[in-house]
Design a protein around this motif. Structure first.
Motif, PDB file in Angstrom:
ATOM      1  N   SER A 223     -23.352  22.336 -36.432  1.00 20.26           N
ATOM      2  CA  SER A 223     -24.014  23.095 -35.371  1.00 20.26           C
ATOM      3  C   SER A 223     -23.704  22.439 -34.018  1.00 20.26           C
ATOM      4  CB  SER A 223     -25.529  23.126 -35.608  1.00 20.26           C
ATOM      5  OG  SER A 223     -26.169  23.888 -34.619  1.00 20.26           O
ATOM      6  N   PRO A 224     -22.872  23.045 -33.168  1.00 23.31           N
ATOM      7  CA  PRO A 224     -22.175  24.306 -33.417  1.00 23.31           C
ATOM      8  C   PRO A 224     -21.024  24.117 -34.407  1.00 23.31           C
ATOM      9  CG  PRO A 224     -21.460  23.367 -31.338  1.00 23.31           C
ATOM     10  CD  PRO A 224     -22.562  22.483 -31.829  1.00 23.31           C
ATOM     11  N   PRO A 225     -20.625  25.178 -35.096  1.00 25.65           N
ATOM     12  CA  PRO A 225     -19.561  25.049 -36.100  1.00 25.65           C
ATOM     13  C   PRO A 225     -18.205  24.774 -35.476  1.00 25.65           C
ATOM     14  CG  PRO A 225     -20.149  27.357 -35.787  1.00 25.65           C
ATOM     15  CD  PRO A 225     -21.146  26.554 -35.000  1.00 25.65           C
ATOM     16  N   LYS A 226     -17.344  24.100 -36.222  1.00 21.61           N
ATOM     17  CA  LYS A 226     -15.965  23.880 -35.806  1.00 21.61           C
ATOM     18  C   LYS A 226     -15.050  24.786 -36.627  1.00 21.61           C
ATOM     19  CE  LYS A 226     -16.501  19.062 -34.364  1.00 21.61           C
ATOM     20  NZ  LYS A 226     -16.036  17.661 -34.565  1.00 21.61           N
ATOM     21  N   ILE A 227     -13.917  25.111 -36.053  1.00 20.66           N
ATOM     22  CA  ILE A 227     -12.935  25.938 -36.750  1.00 20.66           C
ATOM     23  C   ILE A 227     -11.720  25.055 -37.041  1.00 20.66           C
ATOM     24  CG2 ILE A 227     -11.474  27.982 -36.638  1.00 20.66           C
ATOM     25  CD1 ILE A 227     -13.537  29.167 -34.678  1.00 20.66           C
ATOM     26  N   ILE A 228     -11.430  24.900 -38.314  1.00 20.42           N
ATOM     27  CA  ILE A 228     -10.339  24.038 -38.755  1.00 20.42           C
ATOM     28  C   ILE A 228      -9.217  24.887 -39.348  1.00 20.42           C
ATOM     29  CG2 ILE A 228      -9.689  22.061 -40.180  1.00 20.42           C
ATOM     30  CD1 ILE A 228     -11.820  21.438 -38.070  1.00 20.42           C
ATOM     31  N   GLU A 229      -8.019  24.700 -38.834  1.00 19.95           N
ATOM     32  CA  GLU A 229      -6.840  25.381 -39.401  1.00 19.95           C
ATOM     33  C   GLU A 229      -6.263  24.508 -40.503  1.00 19.95           C
ATOM     34  OE1 GLU A 229      -3.444  27.909 -37.387  1.00 19.95           O
ATOM     35  OE2 GLU A 229      -3.014  25.770 -37.202  1.00 19.95           O
TER      36      GLU A 229
ATOM     37  N   GLU B  80      -4.774  29.051 -43.344  1.00 22.82           N
ATOM     38  CA  GLU B  80      -5.990  29.788 -43.046  1.00 22.82           C
ATOM     39  C   GLU B  80      -6.918  28.946 -42.176  1.00 22.82           C
ATOM     40  OE1 GLU B  80      -8.974  29.507 -46.587  1.00 22.82           O
ATOM     41  OE2 GLU B  80      -6.987  30.013 -47.414  1.00 22.82           O
ATOM     42  N   GLN B  81      -7.905  29.623 -41.604  1.00 22.23           N
ATOM     43  CA  GLN B  81      -8.890  28.939 -40.763  1.00 22.23           C
ATOM     44  C   GLN B  81     -10.231  28.889 -41.485  1.00 22.23           C
ATOM     45  OE1 GLN B  81      -8.960  30.907 -36.953  1.00 22.23           O
ATOM     46  NE2 GLN B  81      -7.026  29.997 -36.300  1.00 22.23           N
ATOM     47  N   VAL B  82     -10.864  27.720 -41.395  1.00 21.46           N
ATOM     48  CA  VAL B  82     -12.137  27.496 -42.076  1.00 21.46           C
ATOM     49  C   VAL B  82     -13.185  27.132 -41.047  1.00 21.46           C
ATOM     50  CG1 VAL B  82     -13.357  26.110 -43.786  1.00 21.46           C
ATOM     51  CG2 VAL B  82     -10.936  26.690 -44.139  1.00 21.46           C
ATOM     52  N   ARG B  83     -14.360  27.737 -41.141  1.00 22.68           N
ATOM     53  CA  ARG B  83     -15.468  27.439 -40.243  1.00 22.68           C
ATOM     54  C   ARG B  83     -16.412  26.448 -40.921  1.00 22.68           C
ATOM     55  NH1 ARG B  83     -17.553  30.159 -35.781  1.00 22.68           N
ATOM     56  NH2 ARG B  83     -15.979  31.791 -36.119  1.00 22.68           N
TER      57      ARG B  83
ATOM     58  N   THR C  81     -10.932  24.649 -32.693  1.00 29.65           N
ATOM     59  CA  THR C  81     -12.153  25.249 -32.144  1.00 29.65           C
ATOM     60  C   THR C  81     -11.968  25.651 -30.689  1.00 29.65           C
ATOM     61  OG1 THR C  81     -13.445  23.810 -33.599  1.00 29.65           O
ATOM     62  CG2 THR C  81     -14.623  24.930 -31.825  1.00 29.65           C
ATOM     63  N   GLU C  82     -11.463  24.721 -29.885  1.00 30.38           N
ATOM     64  CA  GLU C  82     -11.310  24.990 -28.458  1.00 30.38           C
ATOM     65  C   GLU C  82     -10.260  26.069 -28.214  1.00 30.38           C
ATOM     66  OE1 GLU C  82     -12.302  24.670 -24.488  1.00 30.38           O
ATOM     67  OE2 GLU C  82     -13.287  23.841 -26.266  1.00 30.38           O
ATOM     68  N   LEU C  83      -9.182  26.030 -28.986  1.00 30.54           N
ATOM     69  CA  LEU C  83      -8.130  27.038 -28.843  1.00 30.54           C
ATOM     70  C   LEU C  83      -8.659  28.428 -29.157  1.00 30.54           C
ATOM     71  CD1 LEU C  83      -5.094  27.601 -28.375  1.00 30.54           C
ATOM     72  CD2 LEU C  83      -4.749  27.244 -30.819  1.00 30.54           C
ATOM     73  N   VAL C  84      -9.423  28.557 -30.242  1.00 28.91           N
ATOM     74  CA  VAL C  84      -9.982  29.849 -30.634  1.00 28.91           C
ATOM     75  C   VAL C  84     -10.986  30.330 -29.580  1.00 28.91           C
ATOM     76  CG1 VAL C  84     -11.441  31.030 -32.327  1.00 28.91           C
ATOM     77  CG2 VAL C  84      -9.615  29.501 -33.097  1.00 28.91           C
ATOM     78  N   ARG C  85     -11.811  29.406 -29.078  1.00 26.93           N
ATOM     79  CA  ARG C  85     -12.798  29.765 -28.053  1.00 26.93           C
ATOM     80  C   ARG C  85     -12.115  30.254 -26.780  1.00 26.93           C
ATOM     81  NH1 ARG C  85     -15.775  27.898 -23.658  1.00 26.93           N
ATOM     82  NH2 ARG C  85     -14.317  26.189 -23.347  1.00 26.93           N
TER      83      ARG C  85
END
Length: 290
Positions: free
Chosen positions: A22-28, A15-18, A51-55
Motif C-alpha cells: 500500500s500503495p501497490p507496486k507494478i512489477i514487470e 507480464e506485469q504483476v501488482r 510502477t513509475e513508468l506505468v503511472r
C-alpha cells in the motif's frame, strides 16, 4: 513462479504483476528458457519495478484525453459561429455572433496558455534560484487582476508582512496570480478577497493565505481540485472562463519550491488557500517532476 514454470516448459513469458503493498507496486516479470545443446536446463527471470513508468504513461494518456476534450468544445463553437457568421446579413445578429466568436477564441487561448504554462513548469528545473521579493510578487498579481476584480465588484485587500524567498520569480507570480484569480472568480459581488503574507516564527518559511467568502468547495471535492481540468462547478467555470488547470499549476510550483499547498473550505461560506514556501529551496527539490 508460474512464469518460471512456463519457461521450464519452453514457453517464454512477459507480464506485469501488482503487489499487495500500500500503495501497490507494478512489477514487470520477463522469463526466458535456459538451454544447453537444445536441452532445457532451467529458466531465468528478470523483475523490473515499472510502477513509475506505468503511472507516468497513465497520466500522459489521461492528459491527452482531457486536452482533446477541453479543446473540442471551443474549437467546435468557433467553427459553428464562423460558419453562421458568414451566412448572416443582419448587422445586429452579426455583431452578436462576432462577440460570441471572440469569447470562444479567448477561451481557447486561455486553455492553450495554461497547458503551455503547466508543461513549462513541469519540465523546467530551478537551477539558479533568485532572491524573490514576495511582497512585490503579490502586488504585481493584484495589479494585474484589478480590472477583472473591479468588473466582478470584488475588493482585494492585502496585508503583507513577509518578503524574500528563494525561487523562480515568474513561477511564483503565476502561483499567486492563479490563487487570487480563482478567489475573485468564485466570489459574489460586493465581497472581499483577503491576501496575507507572513514569516513563520523561526523565519524559515513564508505563509501565503488567500481568503474569500465565495461559493466554497464541498468537502468531498477538496482533494480533487488539484487534478488537471477538474472543476467543482463546470457550468460556472465555463461562464467565468476557467480552464481547470490553475490549481494544478499552483501545486506544481509550490512543490517545485519545496513548499506545500492546502485548502480549507466550507460550501456556501468561502475558501482559504494556504501556501507554505521555504525561504531557501531544500536540496533535491529543484529538479522535482510530478
Amino acid at each position: 513462479l508460474e512464469c518460471l514454470q512456463k519457461s521450464i516448459r519452453g514457453i517464454p513469458s512477459a507480464e506485469q504483476v501488482r503487489t499487495s503493498d500500500s500503495p501497490p507496486k507494478i512489477i514487470e516479470v520477463i522469463t526466458e528458457t535456459l538451454e544447453i545443446e537444445k536441452q532445457i536446463t532451467g529458466a531465468t527471470s528478470i523483475l523490473t519495478d515499472v510502477t513509475e513508468l506505468v503511472r507516468t504513461e497513465s497520466m500522459r494518456r489521461d492528459f491527452i484525453a482531457n486536452v482533446s476534450h477541453e479543446l473540442k468544445t471551443p474549437i467546435g463553437a468557433v467553427s459553428l459561429l464562423a460558419e453562421t457568421l458568414s451566412q448572416e446579413d443582419d448587422p445586429d445578429t452579426t455583431l452578436r455572433l462576432a462577440k460570441r466568436l471572440e469569447v470562444e477564441a479567448q477561451r481557447l487561448g486561455r486553455i492553450v496558455d495554461d497547458i503551455l504554462d503547466l508543461s513549462r513548469i513541469e519540465g523546467q528545473a530551478i537551477e539558479a534560484p533568485d532572491v524573490v521579493e514576495l511582497n512585490e510578487v503579490v502586488n504585481e498579481a493584484v495589479d494585474r487582476l484589478f480590472t477583472f476584480a473591479s468588473r466582478k465588484k470584488v475588493e482585494i485587500k492585502t496585508k503583507l508582512n513577509a518578503n524574500t524567498v528563494e525561487g523562480d520569480r515568474l513561477q511564483l507570480i503565476s502561483l499567486v496570480h492563479n490563487i487570487i484569480e480563482n478567489a475573485v472568480k468564485y466570489s459574489e459581488e460586493n465581497s472581499q478577497v483577503e491576501v496575507t503574507l507572513d514569516f513563520s516564527k523561526d523565519s524559515s518559511t513564508v505563509c501565503l493565505n488567500v481568503i474569500d467568502s465565495g461559493i466554497g468547495i464541498p468537502e468531498i471535492e477538496i482533494e480533487r481540485v488539484f487534478e488537471r481540468f477538474y472543476r467543482v462547478d463546470r457550468a460556472r467555470s465555463r461562464q467565468s472562463g476557467g480552464t481547470g488547470l490553475g490549481l494544478s499549476i499552483v501545486r506544481n510550483i509550490a512543490i517545485r519550491h519545496g513548499g506545500s499547498v492546502k485548502i480549507d473550505s466550507v460550501e456556501g461560506e468561502g475558501t482559504t488557500v494556504t501556501v507554505d514556501l521555504p525561504v531557501i529551496i531544500p536540496i533535491g527539490v529543484k529538479e522535482f517532476k510530478q
